[in-house]
Design a protein around this motif. Sequence first.
Motif, PDB file in Angstrom:
ATOM      1  N   HIS A 446      33.624  45.566  42.272  1.00 44.27           N
ATOM      2  CA  HIS A 446      33.918  46.922  42.727  1.00 44.27           C
ATOM      3  C   HIS A 446      35.088  46.865  43.685  1.00 44.27           C
ATOM      4  O   HIS A 446      35.016  46.215  44.725  1.00 44.27           O
ATOM      5  CB  HIS A 446      32.711  47.528  43.437  1.00 44.27           C
ATOM      6  N   CYS A 447      36.189  47.512  43.318  1.00 38.87           N
ATOM      7  CA  CYS A 447      37.390  47.528  44.163  1.00 38.87           C
ATOM      8  C   CYS A 447      37.612  48.953  44.629  1.00 38.87           C
ATOM      9  O   CYS A 447      37.484  49.889  43.840  1.00 38.87           O
ATOM     10  CB  CYS A 447      38.583  47.034  43.360  1.00 38.87           C
ATOM     11  N   GLU A 448      37.952  49.116  45.900  1.00 40.75           N
ATOM     12  CA  GLU A 448      38.157  50.474  46.399  1.00 40.75           C
ATOM     13  C   GLU A 448      39.339  51.132  45.710  1.00 40.75           C
ATOM     14  O   GLU A 448      39.368  52.338  45.518  1.00 40.75           O
ATOM     15  CB  GLU A 448      38.364  50.447  47.917  1.00 40.75           C
ATOM     16  N   ARG A 449      40.341  50.332  45.359  1.00 39.92           N
ATOM     17  CA  ARG A 449      41.530  50.908  44.723  1.00 39.92           C
ATOM     18  C   ARG A 449      41.345  51.096  43.225  1.00 39.92           C
ATOM     19  O   ARG A 449      41.744  52.102  42.664  1.00 39.92           O
ATOM     20  CB  ARG A 449      42.734  49.979  44.953  1.00 39.92           C
ATOM     21  N   ASP A 450      40.769  50.092  42.583  1.00 40.17           N
ATOM     22  CA  ASP A 450      40.749  50.088  41.121  1.00 40.17           C
ATOM     23  C   ASP A 450      39.401  50.502  40.529  1.00 40.17           C
ATOM     24  O   ASP A 450      39.272  50.561  39.307  1.00 40.17           O
ATOM     25  CB  ASP A 450      41.098  48.686  40.594  1.00 40.17           C
ATOM     26  N   GLY A 451      38.437  50.744  41.377  1.00 38.60           N
ATOM     27  CA  GLY A 451      37.123  51.082  40.832  1.00 38.60           C
ATOM     28  C   GLY A 451      36.446  49.847  40.276  1.00 38.60           C
ATOM     29  O   GLY A 451      36.497  48.776  40.883  1.00 38.60           O
ATOM     30  N   THR A 488      38.051  38.543  45.776  1.00 34.29           N
ATOM     31  CA  THR A 488      39.385  39.117  45.622  1.00 34.29           C
ATOM     32  C   THR A 488      39.441  39.893  44.317  1.00 34.29           C
ATOM     33  O   THR A 488      39.011  39.384  43.282  1.00 34.29           O
ATOM     34  CB  THR A 488      40.434  37.989  45.575  1.00 34.29           C
ATOM     35  N   CYS A 489      39.952  41.101  44.383  1.00 35.30           N
ATOM     36  CA  CYS A 489      40.032  41.918  43.168  1.00 35.30           C
ATOM     37  C   CYS A 489      40.988  41.254  42.176  1.00 35.30           C
ATOM     38  O   CYS A 489      42.129  40.967  42.512  1.00 35.30           O
ATOM     39  CB  CYS A 489      40.505  43.322  43.507  1.00 35.30           C
ATOM     40  N   PRO A 490      40.524  41.005  40.956  1.00 41.40           N
ATOM     41  CA  PRO A 490      41.383  40.347  39.964  1.00 41.40           C
ATOM     42  C   PRO A 490      42.584  41.215  39.573  1.00 41.40           C
ATOM     43  O   PRO A 490      43.570  40.708  39.073  1.00 41.40           O
ATOM     44  CB  PRO A 490      40.464  40.155  38.750  1.00 41.40           C
ATOM     45  N   LYS A 491      42.488  42.516  39.871  1.00 45.60           N
ATOM     46  CA  LYS A 491      43.550  43.426  39.430  1.00 45.60           C
ATOM     47  C   LYS A 491      44.625  43.571  40.512  1.00 45.60           C
ATOM     48  O   LYS A 491      45.806  43.345  40.242  1.00 45.60           O
ATOM     49  CB  LYS A 491      42.939  44.786  39.114  1.00 45.60           C
ATOM     50  N   CYS A 492      44.198  43.897  41.756  1.00 39.21           N
ATOM     51  CA  CYS A 492      45.188  44.195  42.787  1.00 39.21           C
ATOM     52  C   CYS A 492      45.274  43.090  43.828  1.00 39.21           C
ATOM     53  O   CYS A 492      46.163  43.108  44.681  1.00 39.21           O
ATOM     54  CB  CYS A 492      44.866  45.529  43.460  1.00 39.21           C
ATOM     55  N   GLY A 493      44.390  42.130  43.770  1.00 34.36           N
ATOM     56  CA  GLY A 493      44.450  41.042  44.746  1.00 34.36           C
ATOM     57  C   GLY A 493      43.904  41.408  46.113  1.00 34.36           C
ATOM     58  O   GLY A 493      43.897  40.579  47.022  1.00 34.36           O
TER      59      GLY A 493
HETATM   60 ZN   LIG Z   1      41.656  46.132  43.026  1.00 37.34          ZN
END
Ligand SMILES: [Zn+2]
Length: 834
Positions: A446-451, A488-493
């Motif tokens: 769960h990423c705050e930016r990417d969902g 760490t978010c795999p999408k945005c780091g």
């Molecule tokens: Zn992210």
Amino acid sequence: MAEDKEIRYDPAAIEPKWQQRWAADPTIYAADPVDSGKPKYYVLEMLPYPSGALHMGHVRNYAIGDALARQMWMRGYNVLHPMGWDAFGLPAENAAIKNNTPPREWTFANIAAMKRQFDRMGMGFDWSREVTTCLPDYYRWNQWFFLRMYERGLVYRKKSKVNWCPECATVLANEQVVDGRCWRHEDTIVEQRDLEQWFFRITAYAQELLDDLDKLDGWPEKVRTMQRNWIGRSEGTEVDFGVENRPEKIRVFTTRVDTIFGATSVQLAPEHPLVTALAAADSGLKKQVSELLDEQKKAREAGDVGEIEKHGVPTGHFAVNPYSGELVPIWVANYVLLEYGTGAIMSVPGHDVRDFEFAKKYAIPIRRVIAPADPNSEDTELPFLSEDGVLVNSGEFNGLTCSQAQDQLQKLAARSAFGEATVTFRIKDWGVSRQRYWGTPIPMIHCERDGIVPVPDDQLPVILPENIAITQQGGSPLARVPEFVNVTCPKCGGPARRETDTMDTFVDSSWYFYRYTDAKNSTAPFDSAIAQHWFPIDQYIGGVEHAILHLIYSRFWTKVMRDLGMITNDEPVRRLFTQGMVIKDGAKMSKSKGNVVSPDDMVARYGADATRMYSLFAAPPDRDLDWQEDGVAGVSRFLARVYRLVTRYAPQAQSARGHVSEAPPTGTSLKLLRKLHQTIAKITLDFEGRWHFNTSIAAIMEFVNELQAADTELAAGEIPPPVVHELLRTLVLLLAPFAPYLAAELWEDLGGEGAVLRAPWPPSNPELAKEDELEIPVQINGKLISVVRVPADADSDAIQAAALADQKVRARIAGKNVVKVIVVPRKTVNLVVK
Ligand SMILES: [Zn+2]
Ligand SMILES: [Zn+2]
């Protein structure tokens, strides 16, 4: 038979000896490579939960499968007979709390103990393929499948009402709620909570799961029926009622749109959005609705919403029937559930029992709109439930039959855009989120930016952290492990949080049997070509309690894997066998009832052969088995007789090795050989047919009785040694699937070559098996008078002549009139005498 005091059957010596030899030979139960050229046979018993000890139900289950596997080996098949452990799940976690032992430690100690028991029982499993679902080399593929299903829209997340067991502190599947209580905690009432949950879209396969049941003709009909009911397909119509003076529509689902002109009210679930809207502006209604909701909640917790005392309240608003324009009152009712159908129904008291009772209670009008098809019918009472009728009081549709009307009303709804024909299923999507520790971590972030961000494949497996504190606090234990959660978010780091729910353990058992075919594969769940060789499973054996969940989930999983291009079979299991329970003193063996018989005790007292053979002998495998220790002792005494007999005459038999009898057998030899070949034929048939191993074993016992009756001739050397050799050798082969230790020992005594397991299953010689005389009972006026002996191939006339010539019969019919003679060839003769 003369007692041989010096020959004593001692399973405590024989069995461990062979156990050691087998353990030293890893190939003994191993399947051959897929290119062996032999026909394949995949026999599988459902894998156990590693609770720590086998119970008698297990022993019976595995004795059935092991007998079958052994017989198929002897018949020359390439047999796959693996075993593993359904090793994730709640008990490990509860034990961790209770004993302060890490779940992993507890689980592996139990596995070791149960494996020892399996080996002691002499079960022929290919342990090189062992699957342990709590190990990362297995559960990483659960995660991999989860991601593949997510990509295909088969995994989704939604807020939903969940069954919550306060004792387990976790969500339960509907199937785990029994009479409103937790399946593991019979005293704990299940609560309802709202939670974000992960779901598998099993409903996308509902129709196929239903249709393909027709292909499963190797399954018990009762299991197919249970699955059909669980899937619960119903065809019907969704229709939008308008709301007077308001913009909303009420969508109702009905299976009887032909009765819609008889709808005299619309009933909404207390949580229906329109009810919420109306109640917001009406405090009196609000209070009444909340009472209905309470009643519903209580009934739900007690597990009997269907039986609820039906209450409702009128909202004071009206719905508009789209076909007739008629205004009908809108009610809120405690028996209408939001989650079933559309949460709204049309109430047709003239043609529905429940609606009729409700209308009576609240003086809502009751109207007939279907008349019996036969105008002279005396079925004039309401409610009239038959669909064999014609429409009345239904405007332009009057005179149509029910089915014509359904068709036309559906078409009109579609044309006018106020409804449509629909198919609904009772089966719901599979909620797989569990707020527990000991399960497969769900590979999501769960990423705050990417969902929601899926864990990339190259970061699998998401390892379940070890040595964490397990407490009975609510929520997932993983949520309290920062090293696990913070990622760490795999999408945005950027910083993100791991999903802390784990998967329902039914995920583990949904595809484990594919893993057995290629258990060491580290780059894929399994190799498709190898799985294709072995699948579908030829024979699956387990308890009927798995008729729904495990067997629907694994059918679903197979279809998903097929659509992923991994396999080509539509179904995992060709033939299914559900064995009966083991009961004692009238109840299923269970710790709480204190009637558990420990397999270890039985093995210590009577040996593994006697214990497993008794579990096959005491009842047909599909029936319940009433455990009687006397029976085990009896089987043990029988095995001792076999042991003494074979040991005693083994030297005679050995002396004949390589010789064939010159002269055709006669006298006792012929009688024994005939019995032998009849026994072979019977047991071979039992294996191919209904598995009535109880009668197979009884037939071996009868044969042994005949051998013992011929003891004088045997002892005197009057039976030619080649015949003795065939009799004893075949006896051992017939026993091999049921009593593998004793068979191995006696096979060696007889100088048999190689393992008895690889010796060919004996063929039955039909010529030898043929009886040369039959005993035919003769009845007069239904009463047994005499028995006559006739040649086995005697025709009806010859049998009748023999009956009429019999002394006793002649005495009875003297001076009387024989009205009729009924001959049932090979069976009976009945005389009707006046
Ligand atoms: Zn992210
Ligand atoms: Zn519980």
